[in-house]
Design a protein around this motif. Structure first.
Motif, mmCIF file in Angstrom:
data_model
loop_
_atom_site.group_PDB
_atom_site.id
_atom_site.type_symbol
_atom_site.label_atom_id
_atom_site.label_comp_id
_atom_site.label_asym_id
_atom_site.label_seq_id
_atom_site.Cartn_x
_atom_site.Cartn_y
_atom_site.Cartn_z
ATOM 1 N N HIS A 1 -37.630 -5.167 -74.400
ATOM 2 C CA HIS A 1 -37.092 -6.389 -75.026
ATOM 3 C C HIS A 1 -38.083 -6.887 -76.086
ATOM 4 O O HIS A 1 -37.696 -7.286 -77.183
ATOM 5 N N ASP B 1 -28.954 -6.780 -73.737
ATOM 6 C CA ASP B 1 -29.354 -5.411 -73.412
ATOM 7 C C ASP B 1 -28.771 -4.382 -74.378
ATOM 8 O O ASP B 1 -27.572 -4.402 -74.677
ATOM 9 N N HIS C 1 -38.121 -1.992 -69.118
ATOM 10 C CA HIS C 1 -37.083 -2.785 -69.788
ATOM 11 C C HIS C 1 -37.643 -4.078 -70.413
ATOM 12 O O HIS C 1 -37.239 -4.466 -71.524
ATOM 13 N N SER D 1 -34.289 -13.595 -70.048
ATOM 14 C CA SER D 1 -33.088 -12.791 -69.813
ATOM 15 C C SER D 1 -32.387 -13.279 -68.554
ATOM 16 O O SER D 1 -32.716 -14.341 -68.025
HETATM 17 ZN ZN ZN Z 1 -32.480 -7.266 -70.490
#
Ligand code: ZN
Ligand code: KG4
Length: 333
Positions: A114, A302, A110, A135
């Protein structure tokens, strides 16, 4: 021709995206409103909402991209880091989809995704570049040497930048997630109204816990003097907090740029949607002659487009995983 289905389910957004030859053709995001009631993400409720949302979200992404399910060449999914139960929903869905369609399965980190969101649209940064990834769960300065070759130069020792925003919002009696609301109030306020400390942390690491305590004491103190301070001075409080968080982030980024000599500088992650951070980064870029890269709003928080584009680049390398793959709550870059 490569058609990739990307699936994101690491926290409280269920998202699906179709990437065709490196271009995003759909990016459907189902945000889970349920958590606002509790002032934060409740993992069990998140997993349940992912289960409810995942099939309609994927169907809608396929429909919007005007492709058929049988044309999809591979499925990429967020393996971690994130909430284990939430990740499990996306991982299980991706595995079943790959098995049923007899197509390859691609696991995606993840935090890498990003950063790889910068390869969705032009202009794209060139390697090596620096990325400040901010984040709800992470704050990292990353030296990006290649699509999947990333070196962590610094990270937070306690709270993430997004948490600093969200916890401040809680102190200010604002609902979750507080980051976007602080951003909104800050636009009307004076960033020098309240003095907040800048922590002295060695190297390229960050710390936000001291700032959080300072904000708590400041608000308690102000409330004693004026019980209506949150009504009357909300904009000044938000502007002061936001400006301090932004200066903590950008001072470290400046240091990283100086130490590495890298001049392509990017930001990524939910907090990169913050207008104060975006504006200050552009100003800093002009001053230091950086090429600055800021994602479009929909690719900051997200989303599955970043999972699909990362999947596309792994697809080109034939970097696949088997059906025995399991999600990971913690995962290094
Ligand atoms: Zn994220
Ligand atoms: O990347 P993200 O969507 O999810 C995680 O992977 O954590 O980031 C969510 C975080 C939350 O803490 C939220 O408050 C923050 O990003 N955020 C913002 C803004 N938009 C989202 N923080 C400050 N200003 C914003 N405009």
């Amino acid at each position: 021709m490569a058609i990739i289905l990307g699936i994101e389910s690491s926290c409280d957004e269920t998202s699906a995206s179709i990437c065709i030859n490196g271009e995003i053709h759909s990016n459907v995001i189902a945000t889970q409103a349920i958590h606002a009631k509790y002032g934060g993400v409740i993992p069990e409720l998140a997993s349940r909402a992912h289960q409810q949302n995942i099939i309609p979200t994927v169907e809608e992404a396929i429909r919007q991209a005007k492709v058929s399910k049988n044309q999809i060449d591979a499925v990429s999914f967020t393996r971690g880091p994130g909430l284990l139960g939430a990740l499990l929903v996306g991982t299980s869905f991706a595995k079943s989809f790959a098995l049923a369609q007899n197509i390859p399965l691609i696991d995606i980190n993840h935090m890498q995704a990003h950063i790889l969101a910068h390869f969705i649209e032009d202009p794209k940064p060139s390697f090596p570049f620096l990325c400040l990834t901010v984040s709800g769960g992470h704050t990292q300065i990353v030296l990006v040497k290649d699509y999947f070759e990333m070196e962590l130069l610094g990270e937070t020792l306690d709270d993430a930048a997004g948490e600093a925003f969200d916890k401040t919002a809680k102190i200010l009696n604002l609902p979750y997630p507080g980051g976007p609301l602080i951003d909104k109030f800050a636009k009307e306020g004076n960033p020098s109204a309240y003095r907040l400390p800048e922590p002295q942390i060695p190297g390229l690491n960050f710390s936000f816990s001291g700032l959080k305590t300072a904000i708590l004491y400041l608000v308690q103190d102000q409330l004693k003097q004026n019980p209506d301070v949150l009504t009357h001075n909300m904009a000044d409080l938000c502007a002061s907090v936001q400006s301090r968080i932004v200066s903590i982030l950008l001072n470290k980024l400046k240091k990283a740029a100086k130490e590495t000599g890298v001049k392509d500088i990017a930001i990524a992650g939910g907090v990169s949607a913050n207008s104060g951070l975006r504006k200050s980064l552009i100003e800093m870029g002009e001053k230091y002659r950086w090429r600055v890269f800021i994602p479009k709003f929909e690719y900051c928080t997200d989303n599955a487009a970043m999972i699909a584009i990362a999947g596309y680049h792994k697809f080109l390398k034939k970097d696949f995983v088997g059906q025995d793959v399991a999600p990971m709550a913690r995962m290094h870059l």
